[in-house]
Write a protein that holds these residues in place. Sequence first.
Motif, PDB file in Angstrom:
ATOM      1  N   ILE A  76       0.818  -1.223   0.000  1.00 29.24           N
ATOM      2  CA  ILE A  76       0.000   0.000   0.000  1.00 29.24           C
ATOM      3  C   ILE A  76       0.850   1.271   0.000  1.00 29.24           C
ATOM      4  CG2 ILE A  76      -1.969  -1.124   1.134  1.00 29.24           C
ATOM      5  CD1 ILE A  76      -1.056   0.176   3.772  1.00 29.24           C
ATOM      6  N   SER A  82      -7.698   4.159  10.257  1.00 38.73           N
ATOM      7  CA  SER A  82      -8.208   4.091  11.639  1.00 38.73           C
ATOM      8  C   SER A  82      -9.183   5.221  11.986  1.00 38.73           C
ATOM      9  CB  SER A  82      -7.052   4.104  12.638  1.00 38.73           C
ATOM     10  OG  SER A  82      -6.390   2.860  12.609  1.00 38.73           O
ATOM     11  N   ARG A 129       1.434   4.195  16.259  1.00 41.08           N
ATOM     12  CA  ARG A 129       2.836   4.172  15.845  1.00 41.08           C
ATOM     13  C   ARG A 129       3.502   5.438  16.356  1.00 41.08           C
ATOM     14  NH1 ARG A 129      -0.164   2.835  11.518  1.00 41.08           N
ATOM     15  NH2 ARG A 129      -0.123   4.988  10.827  1.00 41.08           N
TER      16      ARG A 129
END
Length: 253
Positions: free
Chosen positions: A92, A225, A249
């Motif tokens: 991606i 998300s 992250r």
Amino acid sequence: MSDVKTPEIDVMQGLKTVLTQIEAAVARRSKDLPQRTPTLVAVSKIKPVPLIIQAYDAGQRDFGENYVNELVEKATDSQIIEKCKDIKWHFIGHLQSNKINKLLSAPRLYMIQTVDSKKLADSLNKQWTKVRNGEEMLNIMVQVNTSGEEAKSGIEPFESVTMVEYVLKNCPSLKFNGLMTIGQYDYDMSLGPNPDFLKLIECRKEVCEKLKLDINEVEISMGMSCDFEQAVELGATTVRVGSNIFGARPPKN
Ligand SMILES: *Cc1c(COP(=O)(O)O)cnc(C)c1O
């Protein structure tokens, strides 16, 4: 700061929550939309192999990575190969032509969602034919830059029809699956439906009308998300969710 600990991550719970939210969003979809069940791609970038195995053991099969080296490293990891036999890797990220051969060597590479030029499509078509000897087609999506931001990859929305037509006519080793967008990161949803999502939906409509494709067969990959529920509600058939499954992250600088 001295005793900051890595938060305990419950991948199974994260996955379950996201899947429940996807189901609820499908139920809110307008009935005139294609009713295809969305595919959840769990974006595992920066996250270690044990967390991927946890998600796999919980039933997750589709995983996404956006760096070639990291995808190949994980796909060739002995634990992954042994324990995740049906894993499907989605690429991606932005694909540079000098990394194509490396990416195509990855075991269980399932889809490249970020084809953004005729040149890249041609190279993938040519290299895949060599790698797989015409045995199976390589799944691809065409990435559309719906937000017009210079930093984002993807073809311009108005190029969608010619690009898809090009792949269909000139790239027999590639299987065109649909359109993908990343879009603007910080869109304020209180302002209404995300214009990037609307634009991608419009691109698919045009592609299907002009090229006589069945709209139920052409995917749209959008939503992460922060906004996958809205994306699914609007008709996303693939969502790419990382943080909500694997934890946040570290910020990128
Ligand atoms: C990182 C990434 C995602 C997932 O982002 P989250 O906000 O962690 O869900 C989705 N799509 C692409 C292209 C990404 O690079």
